[in-house]
Write a protein that holds these residues in place. Structure first.
Motif: not given
Length: 292
Positions: A66-73, A95-115
């Motif tokens: 549950a160390q979301n910020a560290a996982a993102q880094e 990274l997108g999953n971790a951002q989505e868990a942190a309610k950063n939908t825009a960031g998650a979508l950007e990474n999912y699109q990259q994937a």
């Protein structure tokens, strides 16, 4: 309904099954993550800071802690080391999953699109399907149900087996329900149930059937709901699923009440109560308390 958590778990299993074991240390790190020995996995990964695969392993372990910020880094560090192929796709998805868990939908979508883009470049259909579904999940969670449906439909076209088709159908049913298109929601949920009956786990089949029954009830198709619950009740009894026998009874009781059949509802609650008394299951006890 299949939740975001379900899709993340399925994806993490997919990631783990790819041939990560390039050496004994990485294999040990992955094994530690699988065994929920997250601190051990982090310790192993930190010894190989120059390799992106270990940052992916470390990030997954940190997510488990549950160390979301560290996982993102950690996932960003993996990307910065310019991994190739599946590792690069996985890094963006994780990274997108971790951002989505942190309610950063825009960031998650950007990474999912990259994937998705990298998956398409390599014609990796399995990863393309997962990326479309992750995009759909993020959009769905953001209230963009029409857009999420389009993403799920794109994923469905890439499904390679009954499990993947069931996953797509049930996600599409979720979106149709939110769009108030109950006929389509029932159609796709029923397709998913049929697929899961052939290839899914008993729990997946049961949960999908319960949702189908609720969809029929929402449409006030009590005959359809009753038949669905009757089939599931028989399935649970034949397969030793006392938990789902009780849970089905409680769902069915709700439908009976809506029909005005209070005696029928009371009998079903009584049956569920007898099973719950034997099982001592917290979820059943909570449902039973609400039903009384």
């Amino acid at each position: 309904m299949y939740s975001k958590l379900t899709l993340i778990v399925l994806f993490n299993l997919l990631v783990s099954n790819i041939s990560f074991a390039k050496d004994a240390a990485l294999e040990s790190c992955e094994a530690a993550v699988h065994g929920h020995q997250y601190a051990q996995a982090v310790n192993i990964a930190e010894q190989y800071a120059g390799q992106p695969e270990f940052w992916l392993c470390k990030g997954r372990a940190q997510a488990g802690l549950a160390q979301n910020a560290a996982a993102q880094e950690s996932f960003r560090q993996a990307i910065a080391l310019k991994p190739q192929g599946v590792d690069l796709i996985s890094a963006h998805m994780l990274l997108g999953n971790a951002q989505e868990a942190a309610k950063n939908t825009a960031g998650a979508l950007e990474n999912y699109q990259q994937a998705l883009r990298f998956s398409e470049q390599q014609d990796l259909r399995r990863y393309m399907r997962v990326a479309h579904n992750l995009i759909g999940e993020a959009l769905y969670g953001n209230g963009q149900h029409a857009e999420s449906l389009q993403a799920f439909q794109a994923g469905e076209k890439l499904a390679a087996n009954d499990d993947e088709r069931a996953d797509s159908y049930i996600h599409e049913a979720m979106a149709y329900q939110q769009l108030q298109q109950l006929d389509s929601a029932i159609e796709y949920q029923l397709k998913g149930v049929m697929m899961l009956q052939k290839s899914g786990t008993p729990e997946q089949y049961a949960e999908a059937s319960l949702t189908l029954g609720k969809l029929f009830t929402s449409k006030k198709d009590y005959v359809g709901a009753g038949k669905t619950y009757q089939r599931l009740m028989a399935y649970a009894r034949e397969n030793g699923g006392a938990f789902y026998e009780a849970k089905t009874a409680l769902y069915w009781a709700e439908t009976k009440r809506e029909q005005g059949d209070m005696a029928g509802a009371e009998q079903l609650v009584k049956e569920a109560g007898a099973i719950a008394l034997k099982l001592q299951d917290a979820e059943l006890d909570e449902m039973l308390a609400k039903a009384k």
